[in-house]
Motif scaffolding. Structure first.
Motif, PDB file in Angstrom:
ATOM      1  N   ASP A   1     -44.511  15.874   6.825  1.00 29.04           N
ATOM      2  CA  ASP A   1     -44.635  14.425   6.758  1.00 29.04           C
ATOM      3  C   ASP A   1     -45.695  13.905   7.720  1.00 29.04           C
ATOM      4  OD1 ASP A   1     -42.706  14.146   4.834  1.00 29.04           O
ATOM      5  OD2 ASP A   1     -41.085  14.035   6.277  1.00 29.04           O
TER       6      ASP A   1
ATOM      7  N   VAL B   1     -49.243  14.074   9.595  1.00 26.58           N
ATOM      8  CA  VAL B   1     -50.577  14.638   9.408  1.00 26.58           C
ATOM      9  C   VAL B   1     -51.465  14.206  10.568  1.00 26.58           C
ATOM     10  CG1 VAL B   1     -52.628  14.701   7.939  1.00 26.58           C
ATOM     11  CG2 VAL B   1     -50.353  14.644   6.900  1.00 26.58           C
TER      12      VAL B   1
ATOM     13  N   LEU C   1     -47.814   9.455   3.665  1.00 24.78           N
ATOM     14  CA  LEU C   1     -47.728  10.375   4.780  1.00 24.78           C
ATOM     15  C   LEU C   1     -47.772   9.598   6.096  1.00 24.78           C
ATOM     16  CD1 LEU C   1     -50.228  13.110   3.528  1.00 24.78           C
ATOM     17  CD2 LEU C   1     -47.745  13.201   3.448  1.00 24.78           C
TER      18      LEU C   1
ATOM     19  N   ARG D   1     -54.985  13.453   1.333  1.00 27.76           N
ATOM     20  CA  ARG D   1     -53.947  14.286   0.733  1.00 27.76           C
ATOM     21  C   ARG D   1     -54.550  15.373  -0.142  1.00 27.76           C
ATOM     22  NH1 ARG D   1     -51.046  11.947  -2.865  1.00 27.76           N
ATOM     23  NH2 ARG D   1     -51.990   9.877  -2.900  1.00 27.76           N
TER      24      ARG D   1
ATOM     25  N   HIS E   1     -42.497  18.584  -1.414  1.00 32.24           N
ATOM     26  CA  HIS E   1     -43.878  18.578  -0.932  1.00 32.24           C
ATOM     27  C   HIS E   1     -44.302  19.896  -0.312  1.00 32.24           C
ATOM     28  CE1 HIS E   1     -41.353  17.124   2.448  1.00 32.24           C
ATOM     29  NE2 HIS E   1     -42.164  17.868   3.194  1.00 32.24           N
TER      30      HIS E   1
ATOM     31  N   ARG F   1     -43.840  14.583  -3.682  1.00 33.51           N
ATOM     32  CA  ARG F   1     -42.771  13.906  -2.940  1.00 33.51           C
ATOM     33  C   ARG F   1     -41.977  13.027  -3.919  1.00 33.51           C
ATOM     34  NH1 ARG F   1     -43.557  14.091   2.570  1.00 33.51           N
ATOM     35  NH2 ARG F   1     -45.492  15.130   3.152  1.00 33.51           N
TER      36      ARG F   1
END
Length: 548
Positions: A3, A5, A30, A121, A209, A244
């Motif tokens: 989750d 980043v 995120l 992403r 994810h 997700r």
């Protein structure tokens, strides 16, 4: 992909710096943690202190040398993905950088939150795919367990090599429309069939994810041994989509599911490969899969999936089967130990479908459930958690977060609570070498797949803690899926009592086989279960021979 980043932004324009930071911190899907450097050297120094997950790099900086700077940064941070930030007048430089290994470029004057988030992403996804889909802690654990069993049973080396990897695997990238109809997401999907020797393959589909080819392969391997242990006429399979699901609407999930089904449609079928629900999916997902397959076939094909709604041919008792099966196996172990379960306590990690049903059935047997948890944390009550009130809270809120009764604690703390029975029913790799020495239970009943590492197994065995392994303890789900498949083929419907009685009998028989194997070979129950499953597959392969 976790989750959180870590983003390293190397940009010297204060306006663009603040814009990008603010856009990322909105965190559309995120949780972005942003560090900023105004010069290349400063950025590389920050990276050396703490590597980032992704780098946003402007190549027109005071100490930049254009394309040479990109090559320099790439050489020092690889394989961390780099996204180039560019102006309209620097486009050729940005394109050249992408051709030489940058994941993407973004025009700063055209930035918005959606565009920036998607670019980051996708950069992470592409880097992950290129780094190696087989790299997975779960696959490493599955291989360790299998190789240990193979050595103890002196498995033929040809079979050992053959069974390490799946017979078939399909990796797809598939698009689906978001509710904003102009936005199309592209995600990775998988379907793996480990062994085709035993009959059609069987295994769930998970939306999560962290799904990758290695994880799906590990789950397919475990399903092979599980089906063989239970004497079910299936090989192991597994599928998944790296997404997700909690960020998607019902309509988006339906479009995603139908597209995924259409991508793998040649692999699945009632006599080929039969999907079922898993993490992040449910009976509605199976209904959409069944309908998509049936539309292509021109008639209803209920037996293409299991775990579907009863009104569409699903089996009574399938939803709660895995949790119920965990408790049936605990009952057998308690009988061997001379336990009265109404005098015992239990802790359940993971209050999803498996954990919640396991907790409820333990409670019905008189076991005092003193702790439960989900991904938001845990609840402890020494007098016993009021499961009725807890279920009402979860039905309203969706998680345990905000539940007012009992003491709050972390998942790590929950695992170390004093109890008689510990049920890890969340995700893999929860009991490890770092915490196995602090567990205060007598019995571990694995509701999840792969919750205990190989090193932790050795520690628990030394401490005299019995582990009821996942191959046996959570086999209730696939067993009732088999019942559903049989009922569908026969166009009949069993009562709940019939389903539960057949499930109990098969699990009791499997438990006795595992205990007998354990006593004969003087090995732990997990190794005994693995040997029993692998041996059945090996004998079937040898009987069928090799073509051509």
């Amino acid at each position: 992909m976790s989750d959180r980043v870590e983003v390293l932004l190397i940009e010297d324009n204060p306006v663009h710096m603040r814009l990008i930071e603010n856009l990322l911190k909105r965190g559309l899907e995120l949780n972005f943690e942003v560090r900023i450097a105004e010069r290349v050297d400063q950025g590389l120094a920050l990276y050396e202190e703490k590597p980032a997950d992704v780098i946003l790099l402007d190549l027109m900086l005071p100490d930049s040398e254009g394309f040479e700077t990109f090559l320099r940064v790439k050489g020092q941070v690889e394989p961390t993905p780099i996204v180039i930030l560019t102006g309209l007048d620097d486009m050729q430089l940005a394109v050249r950088a992408v051709e030489s290994g940058a994941q993407d470029y973004l025009v700063k004057s055209q930035l918005n939150g959606e565009l920036l988030s998607r670019s980051v992403r996708y950069a992470l996804e592409r880097a992950r795919a290129r780094a190696g889909e087989w790299k997975s802690p779960m696959l490493r654990l599955a291989h360790q367990q299998f190789l240990k069993a193979a050595q103890l049973m002196n498995l033929d080396d040809n079979l050992r090599q053959r069974l390490l990897f799946p017979q078939r695997s399909q990796v797809v990238t598939l698009p689906f429309r978001r509710d904003d109809y102009g936005q199309v997401e592209t995600v990775f999907g998988y379907r793996v069939q480990h062994v085709l020797t035993m009959g059609p393959t069987k295994g769930g589909v998970r939306y999560h994810h962290d799904v990758n080819l290695g994880e799906v392969t590990a789950l397919a391997m475990w399903m092979t041994w599980k089906c063989a242990l239970m004497h079910l006429p299936f090989g192991g399979a597994k599928g998944g989509v790296r997404v997700r699901p909690d960020t998607l609407s019902r309509q988006e999930l339906q479009r995603l599911t139908r597209r995924y089904t259409s991508e793998i449609i040649d692999m699945i079928g009632p006599d080929k490969d039969i999907p079922a629900p898993d993490l992040g999916t449910n009976e509605q997902t199976m209904a959409w899969m069944m309908d998509t397959y049936s539309e292509q076939s021109g008639h209803a094909v209920p037996t293409v999936v299991t775990g579907k709604p009863v009104v569409l041919g699903g089996s009574r008792g399938r939803k709660e089967a895995t949790g119920r099966g965990v408790v049936y196996v605990v009952e057998e172990a308690a009988r061997d130990r001379g336990w009265r379960l109404d005098e015992k306590t239990a802790v359940v990690q993971g209050y999803g479908n498996v954990g919640s049903h396991a907790a409820r059935y333990l409670d019905e047997l008189g076991v005092r459930v003193v702790g439960v948890s989900d991904h938001t944390g845990g609840v402890f009550d020494s007098t016993g958690v009021d499961l009725e009130k807890l279920d009402a809270h979860v039905a309203e809120v969706g998680t345990l977060e905000g539940y007012g009764q009992g003491d709050r604690l972390t998942n790590a703390e929950l695992l170390e609570l004093k109890c008689d029975v510990l049920v890890p029913a969340a995700v893999e790799n929860q009991i490890t070498a770092s915490n196995a020495g602090r567990l205060q239970c007598e019995l571990v009943a694995e509701g999840a797949n792969g919750p205990t590492s190989t090193e932790a197994d050795d520690i628990l065995t030394e401490r005299g803690i019995t582990v009821l392994p996942d191959l046996l303890a959570n086999a209730g789900g696939v067993t009732v899926s088999y019942f559903e498949w049989v009922q569908g083929i026969q166009n009949t419907m069993w009562t709940m009592a019939e389903v539960n009685e057949r499930l109990r009998r098969l699990l009791q028989e499997a438990y006795r086989r595992v205990v007998a194997q354990s006593e004969e070979l003087k090995v732990d129950l997990r190794t005994a279960a693995l040997i029993a499953g692998v041996d059945r597959v090996a004998r079937a392969k040898l009987m069928r021979g090799l073509f051509p």
